[in-house]
Write an enzyme that holds these catalytic residues in place. Structure first.
Site, mmCIF file in Angstrom:
data_model
loop_
_atom_site.group_PDB
_atom_site.id
_atom_site.type_symbol
_atom_site.label_atom_id
_atom_site.label_comp_id
_atom_site.label_asym_id
_atom_site.label_seq_id
_atom_site.Cartn_x
_atom_site.Cartn_y
_atom_site.Cartn_z
ATOM 1 N N GLU A 47 9.881 7.120 5.235
ATOM 2 C CA GLU A 47 10.184 7.936 6.413
ATOM 3 C C GLU A 47 11.179 7.229 7.328
ATOM 4 O OE1 GLU A 47 7.433 10.619 8.359
ATOM 5 O OE2 GLU A 47 5.815 9.603 7.281
ATOM 6 N N ALA A 55 0.842 -1.201 0.000
ATOM 7 C CA ALA A 55 0.000 0.000 0.000
ATOM 8 C C ALA A 55 0.876 1.250 0.000
ATOM 9 C CB ALA A 55 -0.913 0.001 1.223
ATOM 10 N N THR A 56 0.443 2.256 -0.725
ATOM 11 C CA THR A 56 1.183 3.516 -0.788
ATOM 12 C C THR A 56 1.364 4.108 0.616
ATOM 13 O OG1 THR A 56 0.338 3.925 -3.009
ATOM 14 C CG2 THR A 56 1.237 5.815 -1.825
ATOM 15 N N GLY A 57 0.346 4.005 1.453
ATOM 16 C CA GLY A 57 0.466 4.529 2.821
ATOM 17 C C GLY A 57 1.598 3.878 3.591
ATOM 18 N N ARG A 100 11.733 16.498 6.564
ATOM 19 C CA ARG A 100 11.500 16.285 7.982
ATOM 20 C C ARG A 100 11.957 17.538 8.729
ATOM 21 N NH1 ARG A 100 9.874 11.502 8.837
ATOM 22 N NH2 ARG A 100 10.240 11.529 11.087
ATOM 23 N N GLY A 127 7.905 14.113 9.921
ATOM 24 C CA GLY A 127 7.689 14.325 8.500
ATOM 25 C C GLY A 127 6.815 15.536 8.272
ATOM 26 N N VAL A 152 5.021 5.072 2.172
ATOM 27 C CA VAL A 152 5.433 6.359 2.744
ATOM 28 C C VAL A 152 6.099 6.143 4.104
ATOM 29 C CG1 VAL A 152 4.589 8.559 3.668
ATOM 30 C CG2 VAL A 152 3.745 7.726 1.462
ATOM 31 N N HIS A 211 4.526 6.377 -6.905
ATOM 32 C CA HIS A 211 4.428 4.942 -6.601
ATOM 33 C C HIS A 211 4.232 4.284 -7.957
ATOM 34 C CE1 HIS A 211 2.839 1.615 -3.695
ATOM 35 N NE2 HIS A 211 3.736 1.166 -4.549
#
Length: 138
Positions: free
Chosen positions: A50, A41-43, A120, A69, A46, A76
């Site tokens: 991070e 998943a893209t989430g 960040r 962040g 991410v 993606h």
């Protein structure tokens, strides 16, 4: 911040994608995800980016400092199925006061999965948490 926090710091993270990091597992309360393809998943991608950026600066912050962040600009480009390794490379490319900018690229064994930029901010954790507590109590 410690003097050694400068552009050129890098990190590499090798991560084998588990089934629970695929799209159907992203938000259990959002039933629309349940029937989506079982790929990274893209989430979660991410979050992995991070994590890699945090590793690049590990040991370069003062006690009591952390980073949060503040900006994500990632493509993606290719799906990664569970069980496949993902390799993420991050490089700190700019330090502007407390703002840190990273360039990132992620690959699996078949394709470039992601590329982009992540920023960040260096924070004083105690001061930040006090501000959040004040907001929470209204």
């Amino acid at each position: 911040m410690i003097v050694g926090l400068r552009p050129g710091l890098t990190a590499r993270l090798e991560y084998v994608v588990p089934d629970e990091r695929t799209v159907p597992h992203l938000l259990p309360e959002a039933e629309l995800f349940a029937d989506m393809p079982a790929v990274l998943a893209t989430g979660y991608l991410v979050a992995i980016v991070e994590w890699t950026c945090m590793r690049a600066i590990d040991g370069h912050l003062q006690p009591g400092e952390q980073t949060l962040g503040t900006y994500v600009d990632l493509s993606h480009q290719a799906p990664t199925p569970p069980g496949r390794p993902l390799i993420v490379d991050a490089e700190l490319t700019a330090v502007d006061g407390r703002q840190l900018t990273f360039t990132v690229v992620a690959r699996d064994d078949a394709a470039t999965v992601c590329r982009g930029t992540h920023r960040r901010a260096v924070i004083d954790a105690e001061r930040f948490n006090a501000r959040i507590s004040a907001r929470a109590t209204g």
